[in-house]
Design a protein around this motif. Sequence first.
Motif, short mmCIF file in Angstrom:
data_model
loop_
_atom_site.label_atom_id
_atom_site.label_comp_id
_atom_site.label_asym_id
_atom_site.label_seq_id
_atom_site.Cartn_x
_atom_site.Cartn_y
_atom_site.Cartn_z
N VAL A 34 31.94 38.73 -1.90
CA VAL A 34 32.11 40.02 -1.25
C VAL A 34 30.73 40.57 -0.93
CG1 VAL A 34 32.76 42.43 -1.65
CG2 VAL A 34 34.33 40.62 -2.28
N ILE A 35 30.55 41.02 0.30
CA ILE A 35 29.25 41.55 0.72
C ILE A 35 29.45 42.89 1.42
CG2 ILE A 35 27.20 41.13 2.18
CD1 ILE A 35 28.08 38.10 2.09
N GLY A 36 28.67 43.87 1.04
CA GLY A 36 28.70 45.14 1.74
C GLY A 36 27.90 45.00 3.03
N LEU A 37 28.56 45.09 4.17
CA LEU A 37 27.88 44.91 5.46
C LEU A 37 27.53 46.26 6.04
CD1 LEU A 37 29.77 42.19 7.56
CD2 LEU A 37 27.59 41.99 6.36
N SER A 38 26.24 46.53 6.16
CA SER A 38 25.81 47.84 6.67
C SER A 38 25.46 47.79 8.15
CB SER A 38 24.57 48.29 5.89
OG SER A 38 23.46 47.45 6.21
N ILE A 62 32.55 43.80 3.75
CA ILE A 62 33.21 45.12 3.65
C ILE A 62 32.30 46.14 4.33
CG2 ILE A 62 34.34 46.76 2.11
CD1 ILE A 62 35.45 44.02 1.64
N LEU A 63 32.84 46.82 5.32
CA LEU A 63 32.09 47.84 6.05
C LEU A 63 32.52 49.19 5.49
CD1 LEU A 63 32.60 45.26 7.90
CD2 LEU A 63 32.04 46.75 9.82
N MET A 64 31.58 49.98 4.99
CA MET A 64 31.94 51.20 4.27
C MET A 64 31.26 52.44 4.85
SD MET A 64 31.67 49.38 0.54
CE MET A 64 30.20 48.52 1.04
N VAL A 136 27.79 39.70 -3.75
CA VAL A 136 26.48 39.14 -3.46
C VAL A 136 25.57 40.27 -3.00
CG1 VAL A 136 25.19 37.45 -2.10
CG2 VAL A 136 27.51 36.92 -2.85
N GLY A 137 24.43 40.39 -3.69
CA GLY A 137 23.52 41.51 -3.46
C GLY A 137 22.68 41.33 -2.20
N THR A 138 22.14 42.44 -1.72
CA THR A 138 21.42 42.42 -0.45
C THR A 138 20.10 43.19 -0.53
OG1 THR A 138 22.59 44.38 0.34
CG2 THR A 138 23.58 42.27 0.86
#
Lengths: 275, 264
Positions: A34-38, A62-64, A136-138
Amino acid sequence: MLTDKLKIDCGVVSRYLIEFVKQEILKTGLKKAVIGLSGGIDSSLVAYIAKEALGKENVYGILMPYKTSSKNSLEDAMRVVDDTKINAKVFEITEAADSYIKKFDDMSNVRKGNIFARLRMITLFDHSSLYGALVVGTSNKTELLLGYGTWYGDMASCLNPIGDLYKNQIYQLAAYFGVPKSIINKKPSADLWVGQSDEEELGFSYDDADIILYHMYDLRYSADEVIKLGFEKELVYGIAERVRRNQFKRLPPIIAKISRRTINVDFRYLRDWGL
Amino acid sequence: MRIALCQIDTILGDVKKNLAKINHYTDKAVYENCDLVIFPELALTGYSLRDLTDSVALTTEDELFGEFKTKSREIDIALGYVENCNGYFFNSGAYFSNGEIIHNHRKKFLPDYGMFEEGRYFAGGRSIEAFNTKFGRTAMFICEDSFHISSQNDAFKQGVNFLIILSASPFWMDHKGIKPQLWKSLCSNFSQFSSSYSIFVNRTGFEDGVGFFGGSFVMGPYGSIIKEAELFKEELLIVDFDESLIEKAKIMMPILKNEDIEIC
């Protein structure tokens, strides 16, 4: 050019990072990320790496967005999703954030920014549980060293493929992976409030920070030796001070030692114990 | 002469599972008609053991080695493990041949700088001793041993024809190059000056983000690569040796001859 020292062999590094993501996830018994997509360059690059490592069907972007988040950010994040064909989900944090924020008469941008970052962390870790995936960190090396991130917010993850790469090196790898041009060419922003710019907020450019950090911490130059490379004294000492002051963010909380074997002091095991 | 270089990943602290993998590759090497199979440093246990060190340690008499001893009637086996000697622990390499351990090397130089903590957990070996295998005069180094000129000198002066290096070498890079290159230049020098084969067997896999780069290779007695394995991926590399090259290289560059020692 001092930035030449930051040049990396993208072919070797990309193979290494793909193996890192693949092996460090698979060995836990899971196979998804899972990746936070900015829409920024860091999370975009991580999505490309993860796709190569695990296959597009096993990666969840995941777009937040919050209500004030830039539309461009969302569009850029969607470009990454379209290009990589990873799974995507838009999960707005506006309602959750506002219901918390409204309990206070007034709140600084920094506090709000931390709340957004931590709500995103909650969302990512919850989805990691939902999908049976690891977060997974960014965070890149520049921001980790400068402490330019939210503790237990965007700095939280299970594994981080880009935490030992400076921002300049992130750009090199992003170009190598074919991250969309609109992402590579825009000004870096945490997009925590309207018009925020990383470099304006930090007060220096990423390239300058990278060169200073690389010389001080990788090549072990003293601050005075770095100044002789052609940097202002205030800038070099300011950056060194930021690194020192933010050491706490790079570590788990300290524990009062009582026993003969205290966790992480003399009870010493890797995460990969038995893996 | 045919050698199998097994650059395997290991499971940290799980001797049973690592043993199964080592057995699997040993059988494969036997099937491929290899004369010797080599596994990396701490292949039985994993590298960054920290407080697991004592729990994975074995004595040279451990019954677990019985299987290797039996198999060594078919194929020579070299592998790294944690040795327990009277409650002290060594980062050791055992060489099995003809049903027994014919040589046990205790890593002499334990790195304790940068990311390394070996000096904290292990006791150091005392010497580099060449030994005779069915292939000729051989010495075994474990990783950091190779970086010490004194080890190279010891092996050189004992007239080795084969240097086996068991390794768990982590990847890094900077603006001057990548770590694998360092190993190649080191072994190239040693091979050229000693007219010997250097056999570098390095593990793969990650332990808490530290990646072991593999890239195992055989360096010939003229100091050039004979064959090398991929970076970062588990692989069984089979290499056929031309032993006659050792003598040819010695005739071309008889460096040891002019040392003030008994060479034969």
